[in-house]
Scaffold this motif. Structure first.
Motif, PDB file in Angstrom:
ATOM      1  N   LEU A  90      10.769   2.240   2.434  1.00 23.42           N
ATOM      2  CA  LEU A  90       9.716   3.193   2.094  1.00 23.42           C
ATOM      3  C   LEU A  90       8.682   2.556   1.155  1.00 23.42           C
ATOM      4  N   ASP A  91       9.154   1.765   0.217  1.00 17.83           N
ATOM      5  CA  ASP A  91       8.231   1.072  -0.687  1.00 17.83           C
ATOM      6  C   ASP A  91       7.381   0.051   0.062  1.00 17.83           C
ATOM      7  N   LYS A  92       7.988  -0.667   0.990  1.00 19.26           N
ATOM      8  CA  LYS A  92       7.229  -1.656   1.773  1.00 19.26           C
ATOM      9  C   LYS A  92       6.151  -0.974   2.598  1.00 19.26           C
ATOM     10  N   ALA A  93       6.522   0.199   3.181  1.00 10.21           N
ATOM     11  CA  ALA A  93       5.529   0.925   3.966  1.00 10.21           C
ATOM     12  C   ALA A  93       4.360   1.363   3.094  1.00 10.21           C
ATOM     13  N   CYS A  94       4.659   1.784   1.858  1.00  9.03           N
ATOM     14  CA  CYS A  94       3.586   2.179   0.930  1.00  9.03           C
ATOM     15  C   CYS A  94       2.689   0.989   0.599  1.00  9.03           C
ATOM     16  N   ASN A  95       3.289  -0.158   0.344  1.00  8.55           N
ATOM     17  CA  ASN A  95       2.503  -1.339  -0.014  1.00  8.55           C
ATOM     18  C   ASN A  95       1.611  -1.792   1.144  1.00  8.55           C
ATOM     19  N   GLU A  96       2.166  -1.792   2.348  1.00  6.29           N
ATOM     20  CA  GLU A  96       1.378  -2.227   3.487  1.00  6.29           C
ATOM     21  C   GLU A  96       0.262  -1.240   3.804  1.00  6.29           C
ATOM     22  N   LEU A  97       0.550   0.045   3.621  1.00  9.68           N
ATOM     23  CA  LEU A  97      -0.487   1.050   3.837  1.00  9.68           C
ATOM     24  C   LEU A  97      -1.610   0.892   2.817  1.00  9.68           C
ATOM     25  N   LYS A  98      -1.252   0.601   1.594  1.00  9.34           N
ATOM     26  CA  LYS A  98      -2.249   0.363   0.561  1.00  9.34           C
ATOM     27  C   LYS A  98      -3.102  -0.863   0.904  1.00  9.34           C
ATOM     28  N   TYR A  99      -2.437  -1.897   1.401  1.00 10.51           N
ATOM     29  CA  TYR A  99      -3.161  -3.116   1.787  1.00 10.51           C
ATOM     30  C   TYR A  99      -4.169  -2.823   2.903  1.00 10.51           C
ATOM     31  N   LEU A 100      -3.718  -2.029   3.882  1.00 12.22           N
ATOM     32  CA  LEU A 100      -4.616  -1.694   4.981  1.00 12.22           C
ATOM     33  C   LEU A 100      -5.824  -0.905   4.503  1.00 12.22           C
ATOM     34  N   ILE A 101      -5.580   0.040   3.618  1.00 10.50           N
ATOM     35  CA  ILE A 101      -6.686   0.862   3.102  1.00 10.50           C
ATOM     36  C   ILE A 101      -7.705  -0.018   2.384  1.00 10.50           C
ATOM     37  N   ASP A 102      -7.228  -0.973   1.566  1.00  5.73           N
ATOM     38  CA  ASP A 102      -8.141  -1.865   0.834  1.00  5.73           C
ATOM     39  C   ASP A 102      -8.937  -2.749   1.781  1.00  5.73           C
ATOM     40  N   GLU A 103      -8.268  -3.229   2.817  1.00  4.11           N
ATOM     41  CA  GLU A 103      -8.964  -4.133   3.735  1.00  4.11           C
ATOM     42  C   GLU A 103      -9.972  -3.393   4.604  1.00  4.11           C
ATOM     43  N   PHE A 104      -9.600  -2.169   5.007  1.00  4.37           N
ATOM     44  CA  PHE A 104     -10.511  -1.417   5.876  1.00  4.37           C
ATOM     45  C   PHE A 104     -11.768  -0.962   5.135  1.00  4.37           C
ATOM     46  N   LYS A 105     -11.691  -0.919   3.826  1.00  2.00           N
ATOM     47  CA  LYS A 105     -12.890  -0.600   3.063  1.00  2.00           C
ATOM     48  C   LYS A 105     -13.944  -1.696   3.221  1.00  2.00           C
ATOM     49  N   LYS A 106     -13.471  -2.922   3.524  1.00  9.11           N
ATOM     50  CA  LYS A 106     -14.386  -4.053   3.714  1.00  9.11           C
ATOM     51  C   LYS A 106     -14.819  -4.220   5.168  1.00  9.11           C
ATOM     52  N   LEU A 107     -14.295  -3.381   6.014  1.00  7.92           N
ATOM     53  CA  LEU A 107     -14.524  -3.570   7.452  1.00  7.92           C
ATOM     54  C   LEU A 107     -15.224  -2.373   8.078  1.00  7.92           C
ATOM     55  N   GLN A 108     -16.220  -1.863   7.430  1.00  8.41           N
ATOM     56  CA  GLN A 108     -16.928  -0.708   7.980  1.00  8.41           C
ATOM     57  C   GLN A 108     -17.609  -1.052   9.307  1.00  8.41           C
ATOM     58  N   VAL A 109     -17.914  -2.331   9.504  1.00 12.84           N
ATOM     59  CA  VAL A 109     -18.588  -2.736  10.757  1.00 12.84           C
ATOM     60  C   VAL A 109     -17.670  -2.610  11.962  1.00 12.84           C
ATOM     61  N   THR A 143      16.364   8.926  11.834  1.00 11.11           N
ATOM     62  CA  THR A 143      15.066   9.162  12.484  1.00 11.11           C
ATOM     63  C   THR A 143      13.927   8.662  11.596  1.00 11.11           C
ATOM     64  N   THR A 144      14.031   8.906  10.318  1.00  9.03           N
ATOM     65  CA  THR A 144      12.999   8.429   9.395  1.00  9.03           C
ATOM     66  C   THR A 144      12.912   6.898   9.404  1.00  9.03           C
ATOM     67  N   LYS A 145      14.066   6.264   9.501  1.00  7.98           N
ATOM     68  CA  LYS A 145      14.081   4.807   9.532  1.00  7.98           C
ATOM     69  C   LYS A 145      13.377   4.290  10.789  1.00  7.98           C
ATOM     70  N   ASP A 146      13.627   4.958  11.916  1.00  5.38           N
ATOM     71  CA  ASP A 146      12.956   4.555  13.157  1.00  5.38           C
ATOM     72  C   ASP A 146      11.450   4.766  13.051  1.00  5.38           C
ATOM     73  N   ASN A 147      11.059   5.898  12.459  1.00  2.00           N
ATOM     74  CA  ASN A 147       9.628   6.174  12.300  1.00  2.00           C
ATOM     75  C   ASN A 147       8.959   5.161  11.373  1.00  2.00           C
ATOM     76  N   LEU A 148       9.679   4.769  10.332  1.00  2.00           N
ATOM     77  CA  LEU A 148       9.140   3.737   9.446  1.00  2.00           C
ATOM     78  C   LEU A 148       8.971   2.401  10.187  1.00  2.00           C
ATOM     79  N   LYS A 149       9.895   2.100  11.038  1.00  2.61           N
ATOM     80  CA  LYS A 149       9.822   0.857  11.816  1.00  2.61           C
ATOM     81  C   LYS A 149       8.612   0.880  12.736  1.00  2.61           C
ATOM     82  N   VAL A 150       8.391   2.059  13.381  1.00  2.00           N
ATOM     83  CA  VAL A 150       7.229   2.182  14.268  1.00  2.00           C
ATOM     84  C   VAL A 150       5.934   2.068  13.467  1.00  2.00           C
TER      85      VAL A 150
END
Length: 865
Positions: A90-109, A143-150
């Motif tokens: 769950l922590d890894k998913a939070c970190n990766e989601l945060k990373y994506l949000i930061d990167e997508f802020k630079k990719l408006q194009v 089920t939550t573990k599978d959803n996290l994997k997806v």
């Protein structure tokens, strides 16, 4: 319990995502239909809003992750902590989601392409949140573990689509790399040739200037020669040597005995230039200069008036700036144009620029103002006429029409009168202007002629057609270096002249020392005026592919020391006057042809000739027999010899010339060439790499033949013995007395050759004089192509003194590394290229073996790995 979507399309439409989810039933939000409607609307909103929404869900997921340890699982009962694996996921998913949000802020194009995948990820997060919030006391962790994997899988797919530069832009090193590689940023940087003071403030410039000042005057001028070449250009040592000799930059006095290589080494040590290395790692014969160093050298060359350079550091064809000038590729007229005044006017117009043209267009002349006033009056009259026309007073209208006609007639008469007067004035102005132009042209012509008469160097840097006006070419009376040909090592720049009449102007260049036509096509024959160059030292005609003959006046070049005729494939006539060049030291590309009157015998009078390159186009010429040594033994100073067979000198051509009626059969006489009547006059020698081994004990003795062998009915040569010693030929056996005495030695004379290069040799048997006993001073031996089958040696006690051996494209020579070591004990370098039967040699990938590798000396008895 909801199960999140496992498939993520990187470019899906909202309808495709909805249909896919509905078909699989893999992603169901607990909020039902309203969430689906919100999802459809979210796919249509800008990417920035999606990121904001995704950021809120990240905060919710992070908050849920903090609460998760307090939740219980069904297996452990109420109050038991959640397993550690699920917490870390769950922590890894939070970190990766945060990373994506930061990167997508630079990719408006990338909004169009990546908004849908973001919505899919958002949907995955909603599913996980729904599972966690639906029943906090009884969470289905499987089920939550599978959803996290997806979720993590989908985020990985999206991360793969992020541009590399954006992914690395967060680090300091990445920002530096991005700034240095960006074209936009590079285009904004000031040019080092244009920015004043860009180097003066740094320590590099001070150190460079200090090292430059330590050089002598001549060494400084030698170094400035590199400035005219483009950045990173590879300049050959030979070109620099000839140029410096032509400019007299190299002293020839006994007090200064520096060679060109020593001067170049002085430039390499402080970093002025860099040597160019071959693939094998060995040092080549070319040098280049770093762009930053070249920038500083150009600045120094400008100060010394050593050629003229534009603001970008390129050599320019501008006259009157220096006594040295370049020919460069350009469009439009130049100072070399026949009409110098037209060139000057065209250049002045080009220099005015767009701003000046606009200013001139905005300033109206007095005549144009008058014309505008007349047009305004005409428009007013026309308006009045129209007004009268629409009035009910017909008489007034008629009167107005008459007045208008009278006014027009009056204006026309005035215009005619002004036109006649204006024509006269224009004629006078044109005559005055013509006289002024002629006067200006005369001044420019006089100035240009004076400049050309004092010109010292003309160097072709990039011009493809160096055909100059004859009336200007002949004015260069004091020129010393005339480099019209190609200086590049490769033939990428095609050069050609349509007319060679301009070369007639050579008759006035008595001080010319260095003349280059390298690589210029369109020259069939040099003009007779070539004989007027009494001070010419170097004449380079290499790769003049259309050159067919040399004029006999070439024999008048008494000071000529270097003549290059190589790669002149149509050259078929060389005059015997070539033998009058008493100072000639290097002759390349000498053609032996049935049409050419000059032979090797004529060249023996050249007492100072040190290097000779021969191209054989005559099927009757052969160096195989012992008598051919006389061609070279009479040269007093010859140390370097190169012999190459052309299309007309191959063995196949020879066979056809001797037996044109029989193309399928080859006689013994045809194999031995024009000297077939003196077959096998001396002993054949055992050779290195023979299919039969050389005897280990004793010398290879001459096998005495019996009288029976000399009286053989068929007159055939006696067969070779199994020991490897070779018996006499039939001709020699018949010349023997009946006592069976041994013949006299094969050769008595020695050649002074230090380097021998044989290319495309047409026979399998090598020349009989090619033995260590005859070539005791030979240090470099090259074989390239041909039919030769072995390298001869007299006996096992006779060794070659060769230090460099190069063998290329030899399919018949059979030898191994042990034989090479035995017969060449002094060998320091071996180069073997496309020689399939030369085996077990410890050469590198380039086919080169050297004594020294990585600073250690290789033992000569070392075995290949």
């Amino acid at each position: 319990m909801a199960k999140t979507s496992e498939n993520l399309s990187l470019l899906p439409t909202s309808s495709e995502a909805a249909n896919h989810d509905a078909a699989n039933g893999d992603s169901k939000s607990n909020t039902g239909t309203s969430d689906k409607l919100q999802l459809d609307e979210a796919c249509k909103v800008p990417m920035g809003k999606v990121i904001v929404s995704l950021n809120r869900r990240y905060e919710d997921l992070k908050a849920a992750a903090h609460k998760a340890p307090k939740l219980s699982s069904p297996a452990t009962g109420a109050g038991d902590p959640m397993p550690k694996d699920e917490t870390s996921d769950l922590d890894k998913a939070c970190n990766e989601l945060k990373y994506l949000i930061d990167e997508f802020k630079k990719l408006q194009v990338y909004e169009t392409n990546l908004s849908d995948p973001l919505v899919t990820i958002e949907k995955n997060v909603d599913d996980i949140l729904g599972d966690l919030n639906a029943n906090p006391d009884n969470v289905e962790w499987e089920t939550t573990k599978d959803n996290l994997k997806v979720l993590r899988s989908n985020m990985t797919k999206v991360k793969a689509q992020l541009p590399l530069l954006h992914q690395t832009s967060s680090s300091t090193e990445a920002r530096r790399l991005l700034a240095t590689t960006s074209r936009e940023e590079a285009s904004k940087l000031p040019s080092p040739y244009q920015a004043d003071g860009i180097f003066e403030k740094g320590s590099f410039f001070k150190e460079f200037q200090h090292r430059y000042e330590t050089l002598g005057i001549r060494e400084k001028l030698c170094l400035l020669c590199f400035a005219i070449f483009p950045e990173n250009a590879e300049v050959s040592e030979r070109l620099l040597r000839f140029w410096w000799e032509g400019e007299r930059l190299r002293l020839t006095s006994e007090s200064d005995t520096k060679t060109v290589n020593e001067i170049l080494d002085e430039f390499v040590e402080p970093g002025f230039i860099q040597p160019v290395y071959k693939r094998s790692g060995s040092k080549g014969s070319c040098y280049k200069m770093h762009p930053i160093v070249r920038c500083l050298i150009v600045r120094l060359a400008k100060q010394a008036n050593f050629f003229y350079y534009d603001s970008k550091g390129y050599p320019n064809m501008e006259f009157f700036k220096s006594k040295k000038i370049c020919l460069v590729k350009s469009e439009g007229p130049s100072w070399w144009s026949k009409d110098v005044l037209a060139f000057k006017k065209a250049r002045e117009q080009a220099q005015q620029g767009n701003d000046k043209k606009q200013a001139e267009a905005g300033t109206m002349t007095e005549e144009k103002k008058k014309q505008d006033q007349e047009l305004e009056e005409q428009e007013l009259e026309e308006q009045e006429r129209q007004e009268v026309f629409f009035t009910k007073n017909a008489r007034a209208f008629t009167k107005a029409c008459k007045q208008a006609q009278q006014w027009k007639a009056k204006k026309q008469a005035e215009a005619d009168t002004m036109t006649k007067e204006k024509k006269k004035q224009n004629q006078k102005l044109e005559e005055q202007e013509r006289k002024e132009m002629e006067k200006t042209r005369g001044k420019l012509e006089t100035r240009r002629i004076i400049y050309l008469e004092n010109l010292q160097t003309l160097f072709n840097v990039s011009k493809q057609s160096p055909e100059l006006p004859e009336e200007l070419f002949s004015k260069m009376k004091n020129i010393k270096v005339l480099y019209l040909g190609r200086w590049e090592r490769t033939a990428e720049r095609h050069m050609e002249v349509e007319d060679v009449d301009f070369l007639k102007g050579l008759k006035n260049m008595n001080k010319l020392r260095f003349f280059i036509l390298h690589g210029i096509s369109g020259i069939k024959k040099l003009p007779d005026s070539i004989g007027m160059l009494q001070n010419l030292r170097i004449l380079d005609l290499k790769a003049c592919h259309t050159l067919e003959e040399l004029p006999k006046e070439v024999g008048l070049l008494k000071m000529l020391s270097y003549l290059d005729l190589s790669e002149c494939y149509l050259l078929d006539w060389i005059p015997t006057d070539l033998s009058k060049l008493s100072k000639l030291k290097v002759l390349k590309g000498f053609v032996i042809s049935s049409n050419s009157p000059c032979t090797l015998t004529h060249l023996t009078t050249l007492s100072e000739l040190e290097k000779l390159s021969i191209s054989i186009h005559n099927v009757k010429f052969s160096i195989k027999e012992e008598e051919s040594i006389k061609y070279f033994s009479e040269f007093k100073s010859l140390t370097k010899l190169k012999i190459a067979w052309g299309a007309g000198g191959t063995k196949k051509s020879l066979d056809k010339a001797i037996h044109p009626e029989d193309k399928n059969k080859t006689s013994e006489a045809s194999k031995l060439g024009p000297t077939a009547k003196v077959l096998e006059k001396y002993l054949k020698l055992p050779f290195l790499g023979s299919s039969k081994s050389v005897p280990e004990k004793g010398n290879v003795a001459v096998a005495a033949t019996t009288a029976k062998a000399g009286q053989d009915k068929n007159g055939d040569n006696a067969k070779k013995q199994k020991s490897g010693a070779v018996v006499q030929s039939n001709v020699h056996a018949n010349n023997k007395d009946q006592g069976g005495r041994s013949p006299k030695p094969v050769l008595q004379s020695e050649l002074k050759l230090e380097k021998l290069d044989i290319r495309c040799y047409p026979d399998k048997e090598p020349p009989k004089w090619l033995v260590p006993k005859t070539l005791t001073r030979l240090k470099r031996l090259y074989f390239r192509g041909g039919e030769v089958s072995h390298i001869p040696v007299a006996n096992r006690h006779e060794k070659w003194n060769v230090e460099i051996l190069r063998l290329k494209y030899l399919i018949n020579i059979k030898m191994d590394w042990k034989q090479v070591q035995k017969q060449f004990p002094e060998l320091k370098l071996l180069e073997k290229v496309n020689c399939p039967q030369i085996t077990f040699c410890p050469c590198d990938a380039s086919g080169v073996w050297e004594v020294k590798q990585a600073g250690t000396k290789i033992r000569m008895d070392a075995q290949p790995s």
